[in-house]
Design a protein around this motif. Structure first.
Motif, mmCIF file in Angstrom:
data_model
loop_
_atom_site.group_PDB
_atom_site.id
_atom_site.type_symbol
_atom_site.label_atom_id
_atom_site.label_comp_id
_atom_site.label_asym_id
_atom_site.label_seq_id
_atom_site.Cartn_x
_atom_site.Cartn_y
_atom_site.Cartn_z
ATOM 1 N N GLU A 49 0.836 -1.206 0.000
ATOM 2 C CA GLU A 49 0.000 0.000 0.000
ATOM 3 C C GLU A 49 0.871 1.256 0.000
ATOM 4 O O GLU A 49 0.544 2.249 -0.667
ATOM 5 C CB GLU A 49 -0.908 0.002 1.222
ATOM 6 C CG GLU A 49 -2.073 -0.973 1.144
ATOM 7 C CD GLU A 49 -2.945 -0.930 2.382
ATOM 8 O OE1 GLU A 49 -4.171 -1.105 2.246
ATOM 9 O OE2 GLU A 49 -2.402 -0.725 3.502
ATOM 10 N N ALA A 50 1.973 1.199 0.734
ATOM 11 C CA ALA A 50 2.864 2.363 0.807
ATOM 12 C C ALA A 50 3.467 2.706 -0.546
ATOM 13 O O ALA A 50 3.837 3.861 -0.797
ATOM 14 C CB ALA A 50 3.979 2.095 1.826
ATOM 15 N N GLU A 51 3.556 1.705 -1.429
ATOM 16 C CA GLU A 51 4.092 1.942 -2.771
ATOM 17 C C GLU A 51 2.991 2.201 -3.795
ATOM 18 O O GLU A 51 3.256 2.276 -4.998
ATOM 19 C CB GLU A 51 4.961 0.760 -3.193
ATOM 20 C CG GLU A 51 6.208 0.614 -2.343
ATOM 21 C CD GLU A 51 7.238 -0.314 -2.957
ATOM 22 O OE1 GLU A 51 7.100 -0.660 -4.151
ATOM 23 O OE2 GLU A 51 8.191 -0.684 -2.247
ATOM 24 N N LYS A 55 -4.697 -3.186 -5.849
ATOM 25 C CA LYS A 55 -5.358 -4.379 -6.375
ATOM 26 C C LYS A 55 -4.662 -5.644 -5.879
ATOM 27 O O LYS A 55 -3.456 -5.660 -5.650
ATOM 28 C CB LYS A 55 -5.353 -4.378 -7.911
ATOM 29 C CG LYS A 55 -6.035 -3.167 -8.533
ATOM 30 C CD LYS A 55 -7.532 -3.193 -8.274
ATOM 31 C CE LYS A 55 -8.211 -2.015 -8.956
ATOM 32 N NZ LYS A 55 -9.663 -2.006 -8.739
ATOM 33 N N ARG A 56 -5.443 -6.703 -5.719
ATOM 34 C CA ARG A 56 -4.927 -8.032 -5.361
ATOM 35 C C ARG A 56 -4.169 -8.030 -4.027
ATOM 36 O O ARG A 56 -3.175 -8.734 -3.860
ATOM 37 C CB ARG A 56 -4.047 -8.589 -6.494
ATOM 38 C CG ARG A 56 -4.866 -8.972 -7.722
ATOM 39 C CD ARG A 56 -4.008 -9.321 -8.901
ATOM 40 N NE ARG A 56 -3.485 -8.135 -9.553
ATOM 41 C CZ ARG A 56 -4.148 -7.414 -10.476
ATOM 42 N NH1 ARG A 56 -5.362 -7.761 -10.833
ATOM 43 N NH2 ARG A 56 -3.578 -6.355 -11.029
ATOM 44 N N LEU A 57 -4.662 -7.240 -3.086
ATOM 45 C CA LEU A 57 -4.055 -7.200 -1.761
ATOM 46 C C LEU A 57 -4.874 -8.005 -0.746
ATOM 47 O O LEU A 57 -4.711 -7.834 0.464
ATOM 48 C CB LEU A 57 -3.919 -5.747 -1.278
ATOM 49 C CG LEU A 57 -3.020 -4.838 -2.115
ATOM 50 C CD1 LEU A 57 -2.923 -3.456 -1.477
ATOM 51 C CD2 LEU A 57 -1.624 -5.436 -2.292
ATOM 52 N N ASP A 58 -5.722 -8.878 -1.240
ATOM 53 C CA ASP A 58 -6.515 -9.700 -0.329
ATOM 54 C C ASP A 58 -5.631 -10.730 0.368
ATOM 55 O O ASP A 58 -4.532 -11.067 -0.095
ATOM 56 C CB ASP A 58 -7.646 -10.397 -1.095
ATOM 57 C CG ASP A 58 -7.127 -11.376 -2.134
ATOM 58 O OD1 ASP A 58 -7.125 -12.583 -1.850
ATOM 59 O OD2 ASP A 58 -6.676 -10.928 -3.209
ATOM 60 N N GLU A 84 2.988 -7.681 -10.749
ATOM 61 C CA GLU A 84 2.168 -6.538 -11.157
ATOM 62 C C GLU A 84 2.779 -5.805 -12.350
ATOM 63 O O GLU A 84 2.058 -5.326 -13.234
ATOM 64 C CB GLU A 84 1.986 -5.585 -9.978
ATOM 65 C CG GLU A 84 1.103 -6.141 -8.866
ATOM 66 C CD GLU A 84 -0.319 -6.406 -9.332
ATOM 67 O OE1 GLU A 84 -0.960 -5.455 -9.841
ATOM 68 O OE2 GLU A 84 -0.782 -7.547 -9.197
ATOM 69 N N ALA A 85 4.097 -5.734 -12.403
ATOM 70 C CA ALA A 85 4.755 -5.101 -13.548
ATOM 71 C C ALA A 85 4.481 -5.891 -14.824
ATOM 72 O O ALA A 85 4.215 -5.316 -15.889
ATOM 73 C CB ALA A 85 6.254 -5.000 -13.295
ATOM 74 N N TRP A 86 4.548 -7.221 -14.719
ATOM 75 C CA TRP A 86 4.248 -8.072 -15.871
ATOM 76 C C TRP A 86 2.795 -7.921 -16.297
ATOM 77 O O TRP A 86 2.489 -7.838 -17.496
ATOM 78 C CB TRP A 86 4.558 -9.525 -15.509
ATOM 79 C CG TRP A 86 3.984 -10.522 -16.455
ATOM 80 C CD1 TRP A 86 4.440 -10.845 -17.702
ATOM 81 C CD2 TRP A 86 2.811 -11.318 -16.244
ATOM 82 N NE1 TRP A 86 3.625 -11.795 -18.270
ATOM 83 C CE2 TRP A 86 2.625 -12.103 -17.396
ATOM 84 C CE3 TRP A 86 1.922 -11.449 -15.177
ATOM 85 C CZ2 TRP A 86 1.571 -13.013 -17.525
ATOM 86 C CZ3 TRP A 86 0.868 -12.353 -15.295
ATOM 87 C CH2 TRP A 86 0.704 -13.114 -16.465
ATOM 88 N N GLY A 307 -1.605 -0.990 -11.217
ATOM 89 C CA GLY A 307 -0.568 -0.748 -10.216
ATOM 90 C C GLY A 307 -0.110 0.690 -10.282
ATOM 91 O O GLY A 307 -0.556 1.471 -11.127
ATOM 92 N N PRO A 308 0.767 1.080 -9.397
ATOM 93 C CA PRO A 308 1.235 2.467 -9.358
ATOM 94 C C PRO A 308 2.103 2.790 -10.551
ATOM 95 O O PRO A 308 2.875 1.963 -11.012
ATOM 96 C CB PRO A 308 2.036 2.523 -8.050
ATOM 97 C CG PRO A 308 2.501 1.118 -7.849
ATOM 98 C CD PRO A 308 1.410 0.251 -8.385
ATOM 99 N N ALA A 309 1.982 4.009 -11.042
ATOM 100 C CA ALA A 309 2.726 4.394 -12.240
ATOM 101 C C ALA A 309 4.227 4.368 -12.005
ATOM 102 O O ALA A 309 4.997 4.138 -12.923
ATOM 103 C CB ALA A 309 2.295 5.793 -12.693
#
Length: 339
Positions: A49-51, A55-58, A84-86, A307-309
Motif C-alpha cells: 500500500e505504501a508503494e 489491487k490483489r491485496l486480499d 504486477e509489472a508483468w 498498479g502504481p505508475a
C-alpha cells in the motif's frame, strides 16, 4: 479486522463469496496461521500500500506469495511487484474480460490443454497432452503471442471463476489443481524440443502464479524419465516431491484413486465421454448453476488500474504459463531425453 476461524480478514480487500479455510491443517495455509504469519500478511500489505498498490491485496493472494517465498516478506514483496509489472506490461487485466480464442479447436489438435471436472478432493482437473506439439504447424494457425495470452487468460479463469466454484461445492477453500500431464508420443527425438517449449512457457506459472500445484501425475513417461526423476527429486523440497507422481503406461489405477471414473475422460481410463469431446467441454462446478457465480473481472469495468505508475517493470516472462506444469516443480526437472 475480522477473524474467521483462525484467519484475520481485511474488510477492505477480503470480499470472498466462497469458503476461506483450507481443508487440511498445513503451515501457512488459511485458517492455520501462526500469530507471526498473520502479522507478516499485514506487514506485506502495508508495504505494498505504501508503494501505491491497491489491487490483489486480499489475504489469500498475499498468503500464496508469502508461502512461495517461505514467509520472507521482502522476497514475497518483490515477487508481487514483479508480477504486477508483468500484468501491466501485458495489459492482462483489460484483456481477460474481452478475450476470444476462436483458433482453440485447431490448436488443440496439436496441444490439448484443458480443465475438466474435479478430483476426489474437489479440485479442478487440468489435462495436458504434449505428444502432438508441433510449433511450426501451430504458428501457422495463430501467433505465439496469442498462444501465450490464452494460457495467461486460462490461469486467470482458474483463479476466478473455477476455484471459487469448486470451493463452494466442496465447502472448503481450494486453491490448487490436480494436473495430468500425458507424455505419450514424446520420444527420444522429440523430447528436447517439447520440453524446451514446456520449460519456456512454465515461466509464467513459476513467477506469477505461485502455489497452484496440488497434485501432478506425469503419465506415459518415456524410458529413462523415472531414473532422472529419482535423481532430481532429491534436490527438491519434500513438500513438492510429495505432490508429483511419475507413472508409465499402467497409470489408470493410480489416476482413478484420485479422480472419480465419471470425471476422468475415457481415454485415460475413466468413463466420461462429454458430448463434443471432453477437451472442449470445460465441464465442472464453474458450469453448474448451484455453484457458479460471475467472476470479479466480469463484474468490474473493463479498464482496471494495474498498479502504481512509479513501479518499474519487472523481468517479464518471455513466454506464458503452462497451467498444468506448476513451474515450482516441473521446470526444475531435466527432460527425459537427458537420461
Amino acid at each position: 479486522m475480522a477473524s474467521t476461524e483462525g484467519i484475520e480478514l481485511d474488510p477492505k480487500y477480503d470480499n470472498y463469496d466462497f469458503p476461506v479455510i483450507a481443508p487440511v491443517k498445513a503451515n501457512g495455509h488459511p485458517g492455520h496461521l501462526t500469530a507471526a504469519q498473520q502479522a507478516q500478511v499485514h506487514q506485506l500489505r502495508l508495504m505494498l500500500e505504501a508503494e501505491g498498490y491497491t489491487k490483489r491485496l486480499d489475504t489469500l493472494t498475499l498468503l500464496r506469495f508469502l508461502r512461495a517465498r517461505k514467509f520472507d516478506v521482502n522476497l514475497a514483496k518483490q515477487m508481487f511487484v514483479d508480477t504486477e509489472a508483468w500484468r501491466k506490461e501485458t495489459d492482462l487485466d483489460n484483456t481477460v474480460p474481452t478475450w476470444d480464442y476462436p483458433e482453440k479447436e485447431k490448436i488443440f489438435k496439436y496441444y490439448p490443454q484443458y480443465y475438466h471436472k474435479t478430483d476426489k478432493d474437489g479440485r479442478p482437473v487440468y489435462i495436458e497432452k504434449l505428444g502432438g506439439i508441433d510449433l511450426p504447424a501451430m504458428t501457422k494457425i495463430t501467433t505465439e503471442k496469442r498462444m501465450v495470452t490464452n494460457l495467461a487468460v486460462e490461469y486467470e479463469r482458474l483463479a476466478d471463476p473455477r476455484l471459487p466454484a469448486c470451493s463452494r461445492k466442496a465447502g472448503v477453500l481450494l486453491e490448487t489443481c490436480c494436473t495430468i500431464m500425458d507424455l505419450k508420443g514424446v520420444g527420444i527425438m522429440k523430447a528436447p524440443s517439447v520440453f524446451s517449449y514446456v520449460k519456456q512457457v512454465s515461466a509464467m506459472s513459476q513467477n506469477y502464479y505461485p502455489e497452484r500445484l496440488g497434485r501432478l501425475y506425469i503419465i506415459n513417461a518415456p524410458w529413462g524419465f523415472s531414473s532422472v526423476w529419482n535423481v532430481v527429486k532429491a534436490w527438491l523440497d519434500p513438500v513438492t516431491v510429495e505432490k508429483i507422481h511419475v507413472l508409465g503406461g499402467g497409470y489408470q489405477s493410480d489416476l482413478l484413486k484420485q479422480v472419480p471414473a465419471e470425471n476422468l475422460p475415457k481415454e485415460f481410463g475413466g468413463s466420461c465421454q462429454c458430448e463434443g469431446g471432453c477437451e472442449l467441454s470445460d465441464m465442472g462446478p464453474w458450469r453448474e448453476k448451484e455453484w457458479a457465480k460471475p467472476a470479479q473481472w466480469e463484474t468490474q469495468e473493463n479498464t482496471i488500474p494495474t498498479g502504481p505508475a512509479e513501479v518499474k517493470e519487472g523481468a517479464a516472462a518471455s513466454a506464458g504459463a503452462a497451467p498444468a506444469i506448476a513451474g515450482e516443480a516441473v521446470a526444475t526437472a531435466p527432460a527425459p531425453a537427458a537420461a
